[in-house]
Design a protein around this motif. Structure first.
Motif, PDB file in Angstrom:
ATOM      1  N   HIS A   1      -3.230  -3.674  -1.104  1.00 31.43           N
ATOM      2  CA  HIS A   1      -2.155  -3.132  -0.643  1.00 31.43           C
ATOM      3  C   HIS A   1      -2.009  -1.863  -1.912  1.00 31.43           C
ATOM      4  O   HIS A   1      -1.568  -0.862  -1.437  1.00 31.43           O
ATOM      5  CB  HIS A   1      -1.101  -3.857  -0.802  1.00 31.43           C
ATOM      6  N   ARG A   2      -2.290  -2.171  -3.123  1.00 35.23           N
ATOM      7  CA  ARG A   2      -2.290  -1.356  -4.298  1.00 35.23           C
ATOM      8  C   ARG A   2      -3.324  -0.240  -3.924  1.00 35.23           C
ATOM      9  O   ARG A   2      -2.790   1.014  -4.218  1.00 35.23           O
ATOM     10  CB  ARG A   2      -3.023  -2.154  -5.373  1.00 35.23           C
ATOM     11  N   ARG A   3      -4.447  -0.533  -3.349  1.00 33.41           N
ATOM     12  CA  ARG A   3      -5.517   0.809  -3.175  1.00 33.41           C
ATOM     13  C   ARG A   3      -4.679   1.596  -1.920  1.00 33.41           C
ATOM     14  O   ARG A   3      -4.801   2.878  -1.807  1.00 33.41           O
ATOM     15  CB  ARG A   3      -6.630   0.134  -2.619  1.00 33.41           C
ATOM     16  N   MET A   4      -4.164   0.943  -1.196  1.00 30.25           N
ATOM     17  CA  MET A   4      -3.480   1.544   0.413  1.00 30.25           C
ATOM     18  C   MET A   4      -2.245   2.719  -0.253  1.00 30.25           C
ATOM     19  O   MET A   4      -2.019   3.440   0.532  1.00 30.25           O
ATOM     20  CB  MET A   4      -3.233   0.820   1.266  1.00 30.25           C
ATOM     21  N   GLN A   5      -1.785   2.223  -1.291  1.00 25.70           N
ATOM     22  CA  GLN A   5      -0.671   3.065  -1.771  1.00 25.70           C
ATOM     23  C   GLN A   5      -1.338   4.223  -2.734  1.00 25.70           C
ATOM     24  O   GLN A   5      -0.675   4.953  -3.150  1.00 25.70           O
ATOM     25  CB  GLN A   5       0.108   2.100  -2.815  1.00 25.70           C
ATOM     26  N   GLY A   6      -2.691   4.321  -2.787  1.00 25.01           N
ATOM     27  CA  GLY A   6      -3.449   5.353  -3.723  1.00 25.01           C
ATOM     28  C   GLY A   6      -3.898   4.922  -5.040  1.00 25.01           C
ATOM     29  O   GLY A   6      -4.098   5.865  -5.613  1.00 25.01           O
ATOM     30  N   GLU A   7      -3.437   3.759  -5.613  1.00 22.68           N
ATOM     31  CA  GLU A   7      -3.795   3.680  -6.908  1.00 22.68           C
ATOM     32  C   GLU A   7      -5.424   3.501  -6.720  1.00 22.68           C
ATOM     33  O   GLU A   7      -6.119   3.030  -5.912  1.00 22.68           O
ATOM     34  CB  GLU A   7      -3.378   2.042  -7.226  1.00 22.68           C
TER      35      GLU A   7
ATOM     36  N   MET B   1       4.886   3.932   4.724  1.00 20.92           N
ATOM     37  CA  MET B   1       3.335   3.662   4.799  1.00 20.92           C
ATOM     38  C   MET B   1       3.130   2.247   5.049  1.00 20.92           C
ATOM     39  O   MET B   1       1.955   1.490   5.464  1.00 20.92           O
ATOM     40  CB  MET B   1       2.631   3.916   3.267  1.00 20.92           C
ATOM     41  N   GLU B   2       4.070   1.303   4.837  1.00 24.53           N
ATOM     42  CA  GLU B   2       3.978  -0.121   4.778  1.00 24.53           C
ATOM     43  C   GLU B   2       3.661  -0.674   6.148  1.00 24.53           C
ATOM     44  O   GLU B   2       2.726  -1.664   6.258  1.00 24.53           O
ATOM     45  CB  GLU B   2       5.240  -0.821   4.477  1.00 24.53           C
TER      46      GLU B   2
ATOM     47  N   ALA C   1      -0.197  -0.092   6.766  1.00 22.25           N
ATOM     48  CA  ALA C   1      -1.029  -0.897   6.012  1.00 22.25           C
ATOM     49  C   ALA C   1      -0.843  -2.523   6.483  1.00 22.25           C
ATOM     50  O   ALA C   1      -1.979  -3.200   6.291  1.00 22.25           O
ATOM     51  CB  ALA C   1      -0.545  -0.855   4.501  1.00 22.25           C
ATOM     52  N   SER C   2       0.122  -2.793   7.255  1.00 15.74           N
ATOM     53  CA  SER C   2       0.199  -4.181   7.540  1.00 15.74           C
ATOM     54  C   SER C   2      -0.759  -4.743   8.489  1.00 15.74           C
ATOM     55  O   SER C   2      -1.222  -6.019   8.294  1.00 15.74           O
ATOM     56  CB  SER C   2       1.890  -4.359   8.301  1.00 15.74           C
TER      57      SER C   2
END
Length: 286
Positions: A68-74, A1-2, A5-6
């Motif tokens: 980044h945290r949000r894009m990881q689902g947090e 996913m990185e 997101a970049s």
């Protein structure tokens, strides 16, 4: 996913203005506004009045980290550390469920039935959203809130202090620490998701405290315990109101009727889902 997101993170550059951030957000616009306001420590109004503010190096780094945290689902609420509920801002941590709009129905129903100086019990208070909202709206009532989680109680106490809400907090497994105490109303939003439900591994729920979401059984065990233990803790004509799952209304009404509650019914939330059920215990003798 990185790698996906970049590009979005790269768009958060030094010198980018708030206006540009919100005009072309790299994620949901509402989430973006919340995160920008959180990182820059600005109010909603300031996001408008300071729209030409350009990100500094530190601000750009902090905002990229938050995105980044949000894009990881947090969940956004955990990243920002707050969530609005019933017109109040509540502190939230991963120790408590994130307050949701549908739970405001439970607060509305309680307020419609409360009399001056009534005593109210909130079971499984979590962030304290229900208890604090009731006490803040009706400072004449007496609110007691319990939770089995000491970490949750710490968050709830913080919220009560912030809103100057008079709530007494008790560490308890449902009614266990309240022998002999009676209340005019009991409210609860207990864990009601069935064990193994696919939603537990999706979206925000993946990050929320599992024991506050599911009873690790059929989804009704906590509701059964609350109804079964209510009689000795309710005053004459006392109300019991509980939030439950979208398909549990009939089962909860049956639990209430079996225990002698009258005026048993369910109420729909704004989505048209039967979200809260309750009843009144009339002229009982425990």
């Amino acid at each position: 996913m990185e790698h996906e997101a970049s590009p979005a993170l790269a768009s958060i550059a030094v010198g980018t203005t708030i206006r540009d951030l919100l005009r072309n957000p790299p994620l949901d616009p509402v989430d973006m506004r919340i995160l920008v306001a959180h990182v820059l420590d600005l109010s909603r109004i300031q996001l408008i009045t300071r729209s030409e503010h350009a990100l500094t190096t530190d601000e750009a780094m902090a905002l990229r980290a938050a995105l980044h945290r949000r894009m990881q689902g947090e969940p956004v609420a955990y990243i920002a550390g707050t969530r609005e509920f019933y017109g109040l801002m509540f502190a939230v941590t991963p120790d408590v469920l994130i307050p949701r709009p549908e739970t405001e129905l439970l607060v509305d129903l309680a307020l419609e039935r409360l009399q001056p100086e009534n005593h109210v019990l909130d079971l499984g208070t979590g962030s304290g959203a229900i208890a604090v909202s009731l006490a803040h709206t009706r400072p004449d009532i007496n609110v007691t809130a319990v939770d089995i989680s000491k970490a949750a109680l710490t968050v709830a106490e913080r919220n009560a202090r912030h809103h100057a809400a008079n709530v007494a907090f008790v560490h308890s497994d449902w009614y266990a620490a309240l022998p002999g105490r009676r209340f005019d109303m009991i409210v609860a939003n207990p864990p009601y998701i069935v064990e193994g439900d696919k939603h537990l591994s999706e979206g925000d729920l993946r990050f929320e405290p599992i024991n506050a979401l599911t009873d690790h059984a059929d989804g009704l065990s906590a509701l059964r315990n609350i109804v079964a233990g209510a009689t000795p803790h309710l005053s004459a004509d006392g109300w019991l109101l509980m939030e439950h799952g979208y398909d549990q209304a009939a089962a909860v009404r049956n639990l209430l009727a079996t225990r002698g509650f009258s005026a048993v019914r369910s109420w729909k939330d704004l989505a048209g889902i039967e979200r809260v059920s309750g009843g009144r215990l009339v002229n009982h003798f425990a």
